[in-house]
Scaffold this active site. Sequence first.
Site, PDB file in Angstrom:
ATOM      1  N   LYS A   1       0.865  -1.183   0.000  1.00 13.17           N
ATOM      2  CA  LYS A   1       0.000   0.000   0.000  1.00 13.17           C
ATOM      3  C   LYS A   1       0.896   1.226   0.000  1.00 13.17           C
ATOM      4  CE  LYS A   1      -3.853   2.081   2.622  1.00 13.17           C
ATOM      5  NZ  LYS A   1      -4.739   1.951   3.808  1.00 13.17           N
TER       6      LYS A   1
ATOM      7  N   SER B   1      -9.887   2.280   3.072  1.00 16.89           N
ATOM      8  CA  SER B   1      -8.959   3.007   2.222  1.00 16.89           C
ATOM      9  C   SER B   1      -8.008   2.113   1.417  1.00 16.89           C
ATOM     10  CB  SER B   1      -8.118   3.958   3.078  1.00 16.89           C
ATOM     11  OG  SER B   1      -7.257   3.225   3.942  1.00 16.89           O
TER      12      SER B   1
ATOM     13  N   SER C   1     -10.246  -0.096   7.149  1.00 16.91           N
ATOM     14  CA  SER C   1      -9.605   0.072   5.838  1.00 16.91           C
ATOM     15  C   SER C   1      -8.945  -1.163   5.247  1.00 16.91           C
ATOM     16  CB  SER C   1      -8.560   1.187   5.905  1.00 16.91           C
ATOM     17  OG  SER C   1      -9.175   2.439   5.868  1.00 16.91           O
TER      18      SER C   1
END
Lengths: 484, 93
Positions: A76, A151, A175
């Site tokens: 990420k 997210s 998330s």
Amino acid sequence: MHQLTITEQIKKLKDKTFSSVELTQHYLARIKKYDSELNSFISVTEDAALEQAQSADQALAAGDETPLLGIPIAHKDIFCTDGTPTTCGSKMLENFVPPYDATVVENYRRAGAVMLGKTNMDEFAMGSSNETSFFGPVRNPWAKDCVPGGSSGGSAAAVAALLTPAATATDTGGSIRQPAALCGVTGIKPTYGRVSRWGMIAFASSLDQGGIIARTAEDAALMLNTMASVDPKDSTNIPKDVPDYSASLNNRVNGMRIGVPKEYFSDGLHPGTASAVQEAIGTYEKLGAKISEISLPNTSLAVPAYYVIAPAECSANLSRFDGVRYGHRCENPKNLEDLYKRSRGEGFGEEVKRRILVGTYALSAGYYDAYYHKAQQVRRLIKNDFDAAFEGVDIVLGPTAPSPAFAFGAKGADPVAMYLEDIFTIAANLAGLPGMSIPCGLVDDKPVGLQLIGKHFDEARILNAAHCFQRETDFHSLTPKDIN
Amino acid sequence: MEPSDIQNIAHLARIDINASVAEETATSINDVLKLVDQLKSVDTEGVTPMAHPLDAIQRLRADEVSEHDVRDKFLGIAPETEDGLYLVPKVID
């Protein structure tokens, strides 16, 4: 190759069915083929990946036993990578190249994993749809007119489209779990303090936790073995030995006490989601688990408490982006104050600004007790609910998200509607508990996630429960229809 | 919260908020505050606030040098530097 689990890929690398370079090239080709449409990657580090894969092949030939040697993964874009841009999905960090690696990145590098690139995300991890990314939204591989969740939407979509076997992710209020649910993949957020936050760009420091998105609980366990560590560089990391999460995957679920919170089946729950979760409960019953209804009476207060605590912490954490030391700087600042204000006004997107302003307000003179102090008290009530529940059960089980993936723009204008996406996931962050989401069905061809919450540091048990479910069902091996 | 309050808070947060969006920003922040106001009705008399999910306390370490000098590397990513220092607009005349 991309249909294999990581465990199978490791075996094939060892018996020379294919090399790490071949495996890496295969995933890079898939990224080229699918990601111009999906947008799950912000950057693809092709040259570095192939170099790492070559080194891995040499080490494999020499009989090296490093656990993830030659396995491609993605990070990420919130984890700092030395020499590779790390944007956190923001214009503020569009050109930021970190001078060091996050501990998580270093752990995977040491374990021999190959980095394919960095995945897209909501700006500074603030969002539940990936629509706040400066680099454009990610499409859900299952329904391209729908969001992947957020997210960590890029990580979830990339794993769902088989563009990487696994991807790192972070979870402050859901998330990891919510995008894993919406994209039909497996995600685990460990106990607060289990995974080092060093080099993981901070949003809300008492809630943020790194974790992993993979296709199966077995792969997630294997990946977590490397990710979790004791790190002197992170003072909030808990110095506790990391168990072998793979070792207990096949423990019997027979006799496991599973609590189902009645508050998680409220009116707002999509009926299709509710029935898929009920069926999953039936599967556990069949496996011999003891199911009981429990109550977490303060469930409805989790979102309100979170939207004081997380913005308050974010307003403090994001003060570091000042246009002076790194990140976006405005043109021709008149004075230092102008430099700060315009650099931040231009560099941050609307949702990030909104949360900084809410947090600043909650912490401002005269409001601190009414908001922040109160929210921290309610946070304890929420944790107490779980403490009481865990006296009678081993794990808590329910839906991950209130509905399957929704269309782009569906919740765009109303921040509160978006915040309620995390209604079932936020409590685990407030209480610091480990949580997982695993696929448990399809509604209108879109995946549904089943959430498992464990006691502090009991990741092994929820992984075990998830793995046993995945031995009985095949939801985790379904792939989106346009993805081959 | 009124649009004028937004400008005060934005000043505290050192964020430039364009006057044309102040009203819209105030509306959305008021929506968030309305959500948060549910907390007011909760009886929290005597409840100890929770700052850390595991009630852990700050872990300390010995004050020993563990990092080598990476000044140039860190200055290298700054928008503007001069003579090994971060450059900002003149603060004192």
